[in-house]
Enzyme design. Structure first.
Site, PDB file in Angstrom:
ATOM      1  N   SER A  79       6.433  -5.425   3.923  1.00  0.00           N
ATOM      2  CA  SER A  79       6.098  -6.385   2.510  1.00  0.00           C
ATOM      3  C   SER A  79       7.436  -7.555   3.280  1.00  0.00           C
ATOM      4  O   SER A  79       8.402  -7.768   3.623  1.00  0.00           O
ATOM      5  CB  SER A  79       6.439  -5.607   0.937  1.00  0.00           C
ATOM      6  N   TYR A 111      12.282  -1.675  -4.541  1.00  0.00           N
ATOM      7  CA  TYR A 111      10.979  -2.021  -3.640  1.00  0.00           C
ATOM      8  C   TYR A 111      11.549  -2.897  -2.750  1.00  0.00           C
ATOM      9  O   TYR A 111      11.060  -2.926  -1.407  1.00  0.00           O
ATOM     10  CB  TYR A 111       9.479  -2.478  -4.574  1.00  0.00           C
TER      11      TYR A 111
END
Length: 228
Positions: A79, A111
């Site tokens: 990401s 994350y």
């Protein structure tokens, strides 16, 4: 086949079952990602354990079959949020997690950290695959309407869901960069690179190309998985 990336035992069982039943492995896509709190079956932070460590062990256990089936590829879904991530090796060694805390903010940071781990893993994997017919890539799929936030609390959900509906793309659109790295011919020389919008990103941040950090993360992950 059943696979629970929050359990190293499950990862090993899946790999054993796959290697017994399948003679080839042409493509491995490491796609799972979550934002849950808690610990894995083995005592690792859930986000680190699933987003990075489970994928790490799965890939390593399947590498020989990938090599035997070459040319083959490994695609790991990372990401753009890696830019806000870090790898705190002290915290990893002491707490088996990339960061402490269980509030939504802390989960978001974990994350981000796990996505940096994904990119460093791919970077190091490419080095270790040199001289083989296996190539690997990490990707930013874009902001996608998935159920990754389904375990958020009510108020966070109330905030994020309208934003996702208005500005995030659907899953088909979000899969395009992953499919590009899986299927596009002529990108073998870009093994280890990070892709976004079906193109390699050449201006990736230095922390995602840190040779020492990538090697240390690999070695620590081997130790966590009982491979060393």
């Amino acid at each position: 086949m059943q696979l629970d990336l929050a359990s190293l035992k499950s990862v090993r069982s899946f790999a054993d079952d796959f290697l017994r039943s399948e003679s080839r492995l042409d493509l491995l896509i490491n796609n799972a990602g979550l934002l849950n709190s808690g610990k894995t079956e083995d005592g690792f932070g859930m986000i680190f354990g699933v987003n990075h460590l489970g994928h790490f062990l799965l890939t390593v256990l399947l590498l020989d079959r990938l090599k035997a089936s070459g040319p083959s590829r490994v695609v790991t879904v990372a990401s753009i949020m890696y830019k806000m991530g870090k790898v705190d090796f002290s915290c990893l060694t002491t707490h088996r997690d990339v960061a402490l805390g269980s509030r939504t903010y802390h989960l978001g940071q974990k994350y981000n950290d796990s996505k940096l781990c994904n990119i460093l893993f791919t970077y190091e994997l490419a080095k270790r695959l040199q001289g083989t017919d296996v190539t690997c890539y990490s990707v930013h799929p874009g902001a996608i309407q998935t159920e990754i936030t389904r375990n958020y609390g009510f108020w966070w959900g109330l905030l994020i869901h309208p934003i996702m509906y208005l500005f995030f793309v659907d899953a088909v659109s979000g899969a395009q960069t992953t499919l590009h790295c899986a299927l596009e011919q002529g990108i073998e020389h870009l093994s280890g690179h990070y892709f976004s919008k079906c193109a390699p990103k050449m201006n990736i941040e230095a922390k995602a190309r840190d040779d020492a950090a990538a090697k240390k993360l690999w070695e620590l992950s081997e130790s966590f998985c009982g491979l060393s």
